[in-house]
Design an enzyme around this catalytic site. Sequence first.
Site, short mmCIF file in Angstrom:
data_model
loop_
_atom_site.label_atom_id
_atom_site.label_comp_id
_atom_site.label_asym_id
_atom_site.label_seq_id
_atom_site.Cartn_x
_atom_site.Cartn_y
_atom_site.Cartn_z
N TYR A 37 -12.64 0.19 -1.77
CA TYR A 37 -11.89 1.16 -0.96
C TYR A 37 -11.35 2.28 -1.85
CZ TYR A 37 -8.45 2.81 2.49
OH TYR A 37 -7.71 3.57 3.36
N GLU A 80 -12.01 3.22 -5.07
CA GLU A 80 -13.01 4.02 -5.77
C GLU A 80 -13.93 4.70 -4.76
OE1 GLU A 80 -12.49 4.81 -8.65
OE2 GLU A 80 -12.30 3.17 -10.08
N GLN A 86 7.99 -5.15 -4.13
CA GLN A 86 7.05 -4.01 -4.15
C GLN A 86 7.41 -3.07 -3.00
OE1 GLN A 86 6.39 -7.10 -3.14
NE2 GLN A 86 4.51 -7.32 -1.97
N ARG A 122 6.66 0.37 -0.29
CA ARG A 122 5.73 1.25 0.43
C ARG A 122 6.59 2.25 1.20
NH1 ARG A 122 2.74 -1.31 -2.30
NH2 ARG A 122 0.70 -2.20 -1.77
N PRO A 164 -0.51 -2.68 -5.48
CA PRO A 164 0.36 -1.67 -6.11
C PRO A 164 1.83 -2.06 -6.00
CG PRO A 164 -1.31 -0.61 -4.75
CD PRO A 164 -1.39 -2.08 -4.46
#
Length: 350
Positions: free
Chosen positions: A181, A183, A245, A247, A308
């Site tokens: 996805y 790349e 994490q 978002r 991420p």
Amino acid sequence: MPDLENLGFDDMAGNVDSAKAPPAPSPLRMSKFTTAKMRILITGGAGFIGSHLVDRLMEEGTNEVIVADNFFSGSKENLKKWIGHPDFELIRHDVTETLFVEVDQIYHLACPASPIFYKYNAVKTIKTNVIGTLNMLGLAKRVGARILLTSTSEVYGDPLEHPQTEEYWGNVNPIGVRSCYDEGKRVAETLMFDYHRQHGVEIRVARIFNTYGPRMNIDDGRVVSNFIAQALRGETMTVQAPGTQTRSFCYVSDMVDGLYRLMNGDHTGPINIGNPGEFTMLELAGLVKELIEPSAETKIVENTPDDPRKRKPDITKATKLLGWDPKVTLREGLPLMAADFKERLTGLKA
Ligand code: NAD
Ligand code: UDP
Ligand code: UDP
């Protein structure tokens, strides 16, 4: 604050000024004697964001909208109110195959966006991003259409700069399970700019950050849909470790407005479109509990590789160049999405 006037924004593309002239629009658009509607192709228009974009363009009443979709992660259900309308056409089509239609604008969204969908057949995801984008650019070149690609914040990978500006080149694992996805979208962006430089195709590149709202697939595995569906079904919300994490979540109507402004504005991009409000996954679960289901519990579960650790758009460019900024806060948007999920979950039980 960066000096936007002197950023040479479009020069990020490399010498846009010296690009070839774009292909001529079709004679229909140039005709003195017709008041032709704008013909707009939306690839992936049966999906979550695409179907909201269809609504917006159809509601304008000045467009003919063609959707090309293979229904891998989208559905006709999302478009049911337009099927049969004389200005609307739905084609079952895979963008990895050539497509011959005569249009003025192309919104190229076709590509599964949820990790469980794009990892399901990783090779196909790459084909969709690379061959699919090549085909849509070949089409844009042939008919002189303007084409907008919905790229992604995933091009920044696990970012080492925070928040992410469009100048940041990213920190992406080229061989991981998300690479098909990440790349794939990076190559899609490259193709867009090479068609622009080499053939003068008019391009627009949006880098979309996490978007949510009604019509998301209930079981697509993305975090907002998971938490809301779990809370409504009386299941425990699965916070993937560590839960700290972050978002930044954009409501879908804001997203559609940003894409529309980018398409109809003067800037190629790439341009970040997202809501800069940043939340940890634990905070998001807390909000779902507070706003949607007070009895909802959370548990920490194992995470997936290469997740991420943080993500937040710098939207200075979208604000300055498109006059765009998001209007709907997460607190306002979550209940709107929950209402849609409630209705659909009830329908499923019935
Ligand atoms: P979605 O999965 O709901 O929609 C994608 C649509 O593309 C679906 O209707 C699917 O059937 C179709 N599709 C997939 N492969 C295809 C192919 N080979 N040929 C034809 N159709 C194909 O996802 P979405 O959330 O609506 O995302 C739309 C676009 O926005 C995608 O390009 C995605 O990468 C991008 N984007 C979305 C987000 C987000 O948070 N939703 C974030 C960043 C980027
Ligand atoms: N293409 C398409 N529809 C069109 C024109 C082109 O699907 O209306 C496809 C075409 O089949 C090719 C790709 O787009 O695979 C790239 O086209 P281009 O003309 O740029 O390259 P070429 O065909 O010369 O390799
Ligand atoms: N996530 C989570 N619980 C879930 C699904 C996802 O905590 O049930 C986390 C995931 O680890 C990631 C974030 O939510 O950190 C966003 O994941 P999503 O798949 O929605 O989108 P991404 O931004 O990773 O493409």
